[in-house]
Design a protein around this motif. Sequence first.
Motif, PDB file in Angstrom:
ATOM      1  N   ILE A 108     -75.143   5.009 -35.009  1.00 54.94           N
ATOM      2  CA  ILE A 108     -75.309   3.858 -34.123  1.00 54.94           C
ATOM      3  C   ILE A 108     -73.940   3.221 -33.950  1.00 54.94           C
ATOM      4  O   ILE A 108     -73.266   2.889 -34.932  1.00 54.94           O
ATOM      5  CB  ILE A 108     -76.254   2.804 -34.717  1.00 54.94           C
ATOM      6  N   LEU A 111     -74.871  -2.571 -30.547  1.00 60.25           N
ATOM      7  CA  LEU A 111     -76.050  -3.121 -29.883  1.00 60.25           C
ATOM      8  C   LEU A 111     -75.569  -3.999 -28.743  1.00 60.25           C
ATOM      9  O   LEU A 111     -74.570  -4.710 -28.876  1.00 60.25           O
ATOM     10  CB  LEU A 111     -76.863  -4.001 -30.843  1.00 60.25           C
ATOM     11  N   VAL A 113     -76.612  -7.230 -27.053  1.00 59.35           N
ATOM     12  CA  VAL A 113     -77.535  -8.299 -27.452  1.00 59.35           C
ATOM     13  C   VAL A 113     -77.358  -9.539 -26.599  1.00 59.35           C
ATOM     14  O   VAL A 113     -76.352  -9.693 -25.905  1.00 59.35           O
ATOM     15  CB  VAL A 113     -77.314  -8.670 -28.939  1.00 59.35           C
ATOM     16  N   ASP A 115     -77.666 -13.726 -27.103  1.00 61.97           N
ATOM     17  CA  ASP A 115     -77.847 -14.847 -28.023  1.00 61.97           C
ATOM     18  C   ASP A 115     -78.374 -16.031 -27.245  1.00 61.97           C
ATOM     19  O   ASP A 115     -78.009 -16.244 -26.098  1.00 61.97           O
ATOM     20  CB  ASP A 115     -76.510 -15.243 -28.651  1.00 61.97           C
TER      21      ASP A 115
ATOM     22  N   MET B   1     -80.595 -20.715 -21.622  1.00 65.25           N
ATOM     23  CA  MET B   1     -79.432 -19.916 -21.232  1.00 65.25           C
ATOM     24  C   MET B   1     -79.144 -18.865 -22.298  1.00 65.25           C
ATOM     25  O   MET B   1     -79.284 -19.099 -23.484  1.00 65.25           O
ATOM     26  CB  MET B   1     -78.187 -20.811 -21.096  1.00 65.25           C
ATOM     27  N   SER B   2     -78.739 -17.690 -21.872  1.00 60.88           N
ATOM     28  CA  SER B   2     -78.310 -16.685 -22.831  1.00 60.88           C
ATOM     29  C   SER B   2     -77.134 -15.924 -22.254  1.00 60.88           C
ATOM     30  O   SER B   2     -76.939 -15.889 -21.048  1.00 60.88           O
ATOM     31  CB  SER B   2     -79.460 -15.729 -23.126  1.00 60.88           C
ATOM     32  N   SER B   3     -76.342 -15.319 -23.171  1.00 54.60           N
ATOM     33  CA  SER B   3     -75.187 -14.564 -22.699  1.00 54.60           C
ATOM     34  C   SER B   3     -75.139 -13.228 -23.419  1.00 54.60           C
ATOM     35  O   SER B   3     -75.324 -13.161 -24.626  1.00 54.60           O
ATOM     36  CB  SER B   3     -73.910 -15.355 -22.990  1.00 54.60           C
ATOM     37  N   PRO B   4     -74.955 -12.136 -22.672  1.00 57.92           N
ATOM     38  CA  PRO B   4     -74.924 -10.825 -23.308  1.00 57.92           C
ATOM     39  C   PRO B   4     -73.603 -10.592 -24.053  1.00 57.92           C
ATOM     40  O   PRO B   4     -72.565 -11.096 -23.628  1.00 57.92           O
ATOM     41  CB  PRO B   4     -75.054  -9.863 -22.130  1.00 57.92           C
ATOM     42  N   ARG B   5     -73.685  -9.856 -25.155  1.00 62.11           N
ATOM     43  CA  ARG B   5     -72.462  -9.443 -25.846  1.00 62.11           C
ATOM     44  C   ARG B   5     -72.727  -8.148 -26.601  1.00 62.11           C
ATOM     45  O   ARG B   5     -73.879  -7.711 -26.750  1.00 62.11           O
ATOM     46  CB  ARG B   5     -71.964 -10.524 -26.800  1.00 62.11           C
ATOM     47  N   ILE B   6     -71.656  -7.532 -27.079  1.00 63.17           N
ATOM     48  CA  ILE B   6     -71.756  -6.266 -27.809  1.00 63.17           C
ATOM     49  C   ILE B   6     -71.608  -6.546 -29.298  1.00 63.17           C
ATOM     50  O   ILE B   6     -70.662  -7.208 -29.719  1.00 63.17           O
ATOM     51  CB  ILE B   6     -70.639  -5.289 -27.358  1.00 63.17           C
ATOM     52  N   LEU B   7     -72.558  -6.056 -30.069  1.00 61.09           N
ATOM     53  CA  LEU B   7     -72.493  -6.188 -31.521  1.00 61.09           C
ATOM     54  C   LEU B   7     -72.143  -4.809 -32.102  1.00 61.09           C
ATOM     55  O   LEU B   7     -72.944  -3.878 -32.026  1.00 61.09           O
ATOM     56  CB  LEU B   7     -73.854  -6.671 -32.039  1.00 61.09           C
ATOM     57  N   GLU B   8     -70.939  -4.687 -32.658  1.00 61.98           N
ATOM     58  CA  GLU B   8     -70.496  -3.400 -33.234  1.00 61.98           C
ATOM     59  C   GLU B   8     -71.269  -3.109 -34.515  1.00 61.98           C
ATOM     60  O   GLU B   8     -71.454  -4.008 -35.344  1.00 61.98           O
ATOM     61  CB  GLU B   8     -69.002  -3.462 -33.565  1.00 61.98           C
ATOM     62  N   ILE B   9     -71.707  -1.868 -34.694  1.00 59.93           N
ATOM     63  CA  ILE B   9     -72.402  -1.517 -35.940  1.00 59.93           C
ATOM     64  C   ILE B   9     -71.716  -0.355 -36.668  1.00 59.93           C
ATOM     65  O   ILE B   9     -71.330  -0.462 -37.810  1.00 59.93           O
ATOM     66  CB  ILE B   9     -73.880  -1.155 -35.683  1.00 59.93           C
ATOM     67  N   ARG B  10     -71.586   0.767 -35.983  1.00 55.12           N
ATOM     68  CA  ARG B  10     -70.992   1.980 -36.555  1.00 55.12           C
ATOM     69  C   ARG B  10     -71.602   2.366 -37.899  1.00 55.12           C
ATOM     70  O   ARG B  10     -70.970   2.267 -38.944  1.00 55.12           O
ATOM     71  CB  ARG B  10     -69.469   1.819 -36.717  1.00 55.12           C
ATOM     72  N   ARG B  11     -72.859   2.761 -37.854  1.00 50.28           N
ATOM     73  CA  ARG B  11     -73.509   3.213 -39.088  1.00 50.28           C
ATOM     74  C   ARG B  11     -74.302   4.481 -38.844  1.00 50.28           C
ATOM     75  O   ARG B  11     -74.917   4.662 -37.797  1.00 50.28           O
ATOM     76  CB  ARG B  11     -74.431   2.117 -39.632  1.00 50.28           C
ATOM     77  N   GLY B  12     -74.271   5.368 -39.830  1.00 46.99           N
ATOM     78  CA  GLY B  12     -75.013   6.620 -39.725  1.00 46.99           C
ATOM     79  C   GLY B  12     -76.503   6.353 -39.802  1.00 46.99           C
ATOM     80  O   GLY B  12     -76.952   5.587 -40.640  1.00 46.99           O
TER      81      GLY B  12
END
Lengths: 121, 228
Positions: A108, A111, A113, A115, B1-12
């Motif tokens: 992965i 995501l 997302v 907020d 109100m909401s704002s999109p963003r990218i949450l980095e994970i990098r996990r197997g």
Amino acid sequence: MHELSIAENLIEIASNAAQAAGVQHVQAVHLRLGALSGVVADALQFSYEVAAAGTLLEGSQLVIQAVPAAIYCAVCAQVVELPTIQAFCCPVCGTFSADVRQGRELEIISLEVEDEQPTYS
Amino acid sequence: MSSPRILEIRRGVLEKNDQLAQGLRERFQAAGVFVANLVSSPGAGKTAFLERTLTLLRAEGLRPAALVGDLATDNDAQRLARSGAPVRQIVTGGNCHLEADMIGDHIDSWGIDLADTDFLFIENVGNLVCPASYDLGEALRCVLLSVTEGEDKPLKYPIIFHSADAAIITKIDLAAAVEFDREAVLANIQSVSPGLRVFETSAKSGEGMAAWIAYLKARHQKLAGDVG
């Protein structure tokens, strides 16, 4: 058919990460899927919807980035992508190589997302 | 109100299984147990091959044990137990492969003393697809292929052959009867996994078993040397 089990792992990791970050809504999950991972993209897409039902990720999209297998060719002294995983040989010079540098990914990446913005009165 | 963003994970995605498998691997190494994971399609002769292997190792005074995974029934465990080695059946209840947590749970509930065990064989569920993704903490992954299955099987299931540390061709006593093309199968194995070690065996006649047993003993001694 082990894609459902893979999808359940995927949902668990993504849900935990989203919750830890205080995320209210996940729009998409980005996944890197290697040609040697043993996971079929179509079956995973189908399983994802099933596994996401009733979780924070319900309705989110699974975006799969396919990663081709690549080997290091000692003759060409470079990493080369394989057009097929039926032959682990350099597509340039034909030399066989077991030195795999890419293609096992099942990871992965991120995501997408949304907020909730704090409301000020 | 909401704002999109990218949450980095990098996990197997399989990190939980991989961590459990690594824990098992360290436990096996510390106890001096050499662990082999046997994978094949249904009917390739895993159980007959393993029964012969257990019997031959015991005849040399070594202490093998086996965990055998099946969708249903304990028929294979009963067959393997004839060798005299400790055997435990894992009934997966429909699951098409074994995972590291099943191995850990069964080792614990079995009550086997790893310190009194030289080899542990894990006979996976008959399936050439799903087991490829799951590390069980083994030191050696073997893919078995019988002479009755067709020479192109490595090309049809390249991932499991590629992930294996050795290929074992079984039922070579039937090779002539089924017009087995040995050169073709060896070429196909090398194509999907260059340099892969190949054993050609018959559990029925015993042909080729000596080389396999000698290889296992050498690997076990090396493991003991690394520990000591």
